[in-house]
Design an enzyme around this catalytic site. Structure first.
Site, PDB file in Angstrom:
ATOM      1  N   ARG A 103       0.848  -1.191   0.000  1.00 25.01           N
ATOM      2  CA  ARG A 103       0.000   0.000   0.000  1.00 25.01           C
ATOM      3  C   ARG A 103       0.880   1.235   0.000  1.00 25.01           C
ATOM      4  O   ARG A 103       1.740   1.389   0.864  1.00 25.01           O
ATOM      5  CB  ARG A 103      -0.848   0.053   1.277  1.00 25.01           C
ATOM      6  N   THR A 107      -1.395   7.426  -0.533  1.00 26.27           N
ATOM      7  CA  THR A 107      -2.694   7.258  -1.215  1.00 26.27           C
ATOM      8  C   THR A 107      -3.479   6.058  -0.699  1.00 26.27           C
ATOM      9  O   THR A 107      -4.684   5.950  -0.923  1.00 26.27           O
ATOM     10  CB  THR A 107      -2.474   7.043  -2.728  1.00 26.27           C
ATOM     11  N   ASP A 200       0.248  -3.321  12.087  1.00 20.05           N
ATOM     12  CA  ASP A 200       0.755  -3.675  10.748  1.00 20.05           C
ATOM     13  C   ASP A 200       1.119  -5.157  10.728  1.00 20.05           C
ATOM     14  O   ASP A 200       2.106  -5.588  11.327  1.00 20.05           O
ATOM     15  CB  ASP A 200       1.988  -2.818  10.427  1.00 20.05           C
ATOM     16  N   ASP A 203       4.684  -6.195   9.377  1.00 16.11           N
ATOM     17  CA  ASP A 203       5.765  -5.846  10.310  1.00 16.11           C
ATOM     18  C   ASP A 203       5.771  -6.781  11.516  1.00 16.11           C
ATOM     19  O   ASP A 203       6.827  -7.176  12.007  1.00 16.11           O
ATOM     20  CB  ASP A 203       5.617  -4.395  10.779  1.00 16.11           C
TER      21      ASP A 203
HETATM   22  C1  PRP Z   1      -1.185  -4.787   4.315  1.00 10.06           C
HETATM   23  C2  PRP Z   1      -1.979  -6.066   4.401  1.00 10.06           C
HETATM   24  C3  PRP Z   1      -2.795  -6.037   3.142  1.00 10.06           C
HETATM   25  C4  PRP Z   1      -3.077  -4.562   2.968  1.00 10.06           C
HETATM   26  C5  PRP Z   1      -4.476  -4.296   3.418  1.00 10.06           C
HETATM   27  O1  PRP Z   1      -0.122  -4.970   3.474  1.00 10.06           O
HETATM   28  O2  PRP Z   1      -1.204  -7.209   4.546  1.00 10.06           O
HETATM   29  O3  PRP Z   1      -2.126  -6.563   2.021  1.00 10.06           O
HETATM   30  O4  PRP Z   1      -2.132  -3.868   3.791  1.00 10.06           O
HETATM   31  O5  PRP Z   1      -4.819  -2.971   3.206  1.00 10.06           O
HETATM   32  P1  PRP Z   1      -5.905  -2.531   2.124  1.00 10.06           P
HETATM   33  O6  PRP Z   1      -7.098  -3.398   2.331  1.00 10.06           O
HETATM   34  O7  PRP Z   1      -6.158  -1.089   2.489  1.00 10.06           O
HETATM   35  O8  PRP Z   1      -5.317  -2.651   0.760  1.00 10.06           O
HETATM   36  P2  PRP Z   1       1.023  -3.853   3.256  1.00 10.06           P
HETATM   37  O9  PRP Z   1       0.666  -2.993   2.094  1.00 10.06           O
HETATM   38  O10 PRP Z   1       1.270  -3.142   4.552  1.00 10.06           O
HETATM   39  O11 PRP Z   1       2.271  -4.689   2.802  1.00 10.06           O
HETATM   40  P3  PRP Z   1       3.139  -5.784   3.588  1.00 10.06           P
HETATM   41  O12 PRP Z   1       2.294  -7.027   3.683  1.00 10.06           O
HETATM   42  O13 PRP Z   1       4.320  -5.947   2.709  1.00 10.06           O
HETATM   43  O14 PRP Z   1       3.479  -5.242   4.948  1.00 10.06           O
HETATM   44  N1  URA Z   2      -2.600  -3.282   6.797  1.00  9.16           N
HETATM   45  C1  URA Z   2      -2.239  -3.752   8.013  1.00  9.16           C
HETATM   46  O1  URA Z   2      -1.246  -4.484   8.131  1.00  9.16           O
HETATM   47  N2  URA Z   2      -2.975  -3.383   9.072  1.00  9.16           N
HETATM   48  C2  URA Z   2      -4.052  -2.607   8.980  1.00  9.16           C
HETATM   49  O2  URA Z   2      -4.706  -2.316  10.001  1.00  9.16           O
HETATM   50  C3  URA Z   2      -4.422  -2.112   7.702  1.00  9.16           C
HETATM   51  C4  URA Z   2      -3.684  -2.499   6.638  1.00  9.16           C
END
Ligand code: PRP
Ligand code: URA
Length: 209
Positions: A103, A107, A200, A203
């Site tokens: 994400r 945005t 997160d 993380d």
């Molecule tokens: C997080 C999560 C989803 C997304 C959800 O991933 O694991 O993929 O955000 O958010 P959304 O419904 O608003 O799209 P992130 O983009 O943080 O990536 P990561 O898994 O690499 O930490």
């Molecule tokens: N992605 C995450 O990992 N946590 C949230 O709460 C939203 C998006």
């Protein structure tokens, strides 16, 4: 919300509460993601067809009922990877695809960086796995990619969802059912995190905070 199945079970209540706690460390967090994924998978396969086949027990002839469905498990990178083993342990013949999305923090839109899917994905039921459905943007982009590549039967398996994401997925992909361990009605905060959520997920799985 017709497209949402909130899986109810005391084990889920316990484990989702553990995973939400900010004191829960990376090792325990990963174990809980794995266990919760397995429990969600039970529910997501409740209607899976089986085929009768003659078997012999040590005592007499009998009939066995074997899963008659091929599966593909597709995690959204990174956090979805934490759910894969909890699911494929039930289906050792499942194929595993990967969709890399992150994400954009300003945005909140998903940015694609990797796609590798099984070539016979059109013959398989696809479990798209990601612990979080927040705005729904990542899941929608991943479903678009899966459908462009021929997937016909898709379920989303997650741990925490919220109304924004579930409603958006329902509007754009009404054929896709979402299975979740918890649905947080408060929705998103100003940074796009689910409230109360669990923070997160990527993380906390990978220790990159
Ligand atoms: C997080 C999560 C989803 C997304 C959800 O991933 O694991 O993929 O955000 O958010 P959304 O419904 O608003 O799209 P992130 O983009 O943080 O990536 P990561 O898994 O690499 O930490
Ligand atoms: N992605 C995450 O990992 N946590 C949230 O709460 C939203 C998006």
């Amino acid at each position: 919300m017709k497209n949402l199945e909130i899986v109810k079970h005391p084990l889920i209540d316990h484990k989702i509460s553990m995973i939400r706690k900010k004191e829960t460390g990376n090792k325990e967090f990963r174990e809980l993601v794995h266990e919760l994924a397995s429990i969600i998978c039970y529910e997501a396969t409740r209607e899976t067809p089986t085929q009768a086949q003659a078997i012999q027990t040590p005592v007499e002839d009998s009939t066995g009922y074997f899963i008659a469905q091929k599966f593909a498990v597709v995690p959204i990178l990174r956090a979805g990877v934490g759910m894969v083993d909890g699911i494929v342990k039930f289906f050792p013949a499942a194929k595993i695809g990967h969709i890399g999305l992150y994400r954009d923090p300003s945005t909140l839109n998903p940015v694609k960086y990797y796609v590798k899917l099984p070539s016979d994905i059109n013959e398989r039921e696809v479990f798209l796995v990601d612990p979080m459905v927040a705005t729904g943007g990542s899941a929608i982009e991943a479903i678009n990619i899966l459908k462009e590549n021929g997937a016909q039967k898709i379920k989303v398996l997650c741990l925490v969802s919220c109304p924004e994401g579930v409603e958006k997925i329902g509007k754009l992909h009404p054929d896709v059912k979402i299975y979740t361990a918890a649905h947080d009605e408060k929705g998103l905060n100003s940074k796009g995190y689910i409230v109360p959520g669990l923070g997160d997920a990527g993380d906390r799985i990978f220790g990159t905070q």
